[in-house]
Scaffold this motif. Structure first.
Motif, short mmCIF file in Angstrom:
data_model
loop_
_atom_site.label_atom_id
_atom_site.label_comp_id
_atom_site.label_asym_id
_atom_site.label_seq_id
_atom_site.Cartn_x
_atom_site.Cartn_y
_atom_site.Cartn_z
N SER A 127 32.95 10.71 2.03
CA SER A 127 33.69 8.99 3.47
C SER A 127 32.69 9.25 4.30
O SER A 127 31.76 9.94 4.28
N VAL A 128 32.85 8.01 4.52
CA VAL A 128 31.42 7.39 5.82
C VAL A 128 32.18 8.01 7.42
O VAL A 128 33.19 6.86 7.80
N LEU A 129 31.13 7.98 8.08
CA LEU A 129 32.46 8.99 9.39
C LEU A 129 32.68 7.43 10.23
O LEU A 129 33.43 7.97 10.75
N GLU A 130 32.06 6.48 10.05
CA GLU A 130 32.80 5.63 10.65
C GLU A 130 34.14 5.27 10.35
O GLU A 130 34.70 4.40 11.17
N HIS A 131 34.65 5.19 9.06
CA HIS A 131 35.76 4.85 8.91
C HIS A 131 36.69 6.46 8.94
O HIS A 131 38.12 5.96 8.41
N ALA A 132 36.08 7.33 9.82
CA ALA A 132 37.47 8.61 9.44
C ALA A 132 38.17 8.03 11.20
O ALA A 132 37.79 7.56 11.59
N ASN A 133 39.33 8.71 10.42
CA ASN A 133 40.24 8.24 11.72
C ASN A 133 40.14 9.07 12.45
O ASN A 133 39.30 10.42 12.97
N ARG A 134 40.24 9.34 14.26
CA ARG A 134 39.79 10.53 15.58
C ARG A 134 40.01 11.31 14.99
O ARG A 134 39.73 12.49 16.03
#
Ligand SMILES: [Zn+2]
Length: 197
Positions: A177-184
């Motif tokens: 998965s891509v970091l920028e799309h991981a939730n907070r």
């Protein structure tokens, strides 16, 4: 507005990532429908960001000055350095609120198949920073992909001669998965649970 201007706008919008011809048309007609002020505010925002924003000379974060807001903030923990691929990954980690150290933005990841080698990234500058700086911990926050992991490994080897602890974000983020799309929350957990490499 002539038909040519409309066609030109549709062409320009259609070059943006993820925007197909249909979406470009929808956006163009939306911009023709809203007030002139609203449409021109978008044009101004694009102009402003390209004229004013550059990369921080220390960490390559986006900045309107030679040093960015993070690098100039005296309340940050200057002993910790978090390595990310892109400025948008830095933004995602900032939004998680789980980290108060400094950053280094690589401006990409090592990707031999795309012809991207270590010299195309800011790794030399990173090694310089670690040599000059007084960091206790280097946190690898490259994406949990084959290329992100390979980049983290390469950098870890480059930093082997320095007396720093190298850690990696915990695998709360699903592999691939891509970091920028991981939730907070997931990102904050990954930061809290980071492990020694
Ligand atoms: Zn900076």
């Amino acid at each position: 507005m002539s038909e040519n201007s409309v066609g030109n706008l549709i062409d320009q919008l259609g070059r943006l990532p993820g925007i197909g011809r249909k979406s470009a048309e929808r956006l163009a007609f939306h911009l023709l429908r809203v007030s002139q002020g609203e449409a021109l505010a978008l044009a101004d925002a694009i102009r402003q960001v390209r004229v004013n924003v550059r990369y921080c000379t220390d960490c390559h974060n986006l900045s309107e000055d030679s040093l960015c807001n993070v690098c100039t903030d005296p309340s940050r923990d200057a002993q910790r350095l978090c390595i990310v691929e892109q400025p948008r990954d830095l933004m995602a980690i900032e939004q998680s609120g789980a980290y108060r150290g400094l950053y280094h933005v690589l401006m990409g990841r090592i990707a031999p198949l795309d012809g991207v080698g270590p010299d195309d990234l800011t790794i030399d500058r990173l090694v310089d920073r670690v040599r000059r700086g007084n960091f206790a911990e280097i946190i690898m926050a490259t994406n949990p992909t084959v290329e992100g992991d390979g980049t983290a490994l390469y950098i870890t080897n480059q930093l082997a001669e320095f007396p720093v602890t190298v850690t990696r974000l915990a695998r709360g983020i699903t592999s691939g998965s891509v970091l920028e799309h991981a939730n907070r929350e997931i990102l904050a957990d990954a930061m809290m649970g980071r492990q020694k490499l």
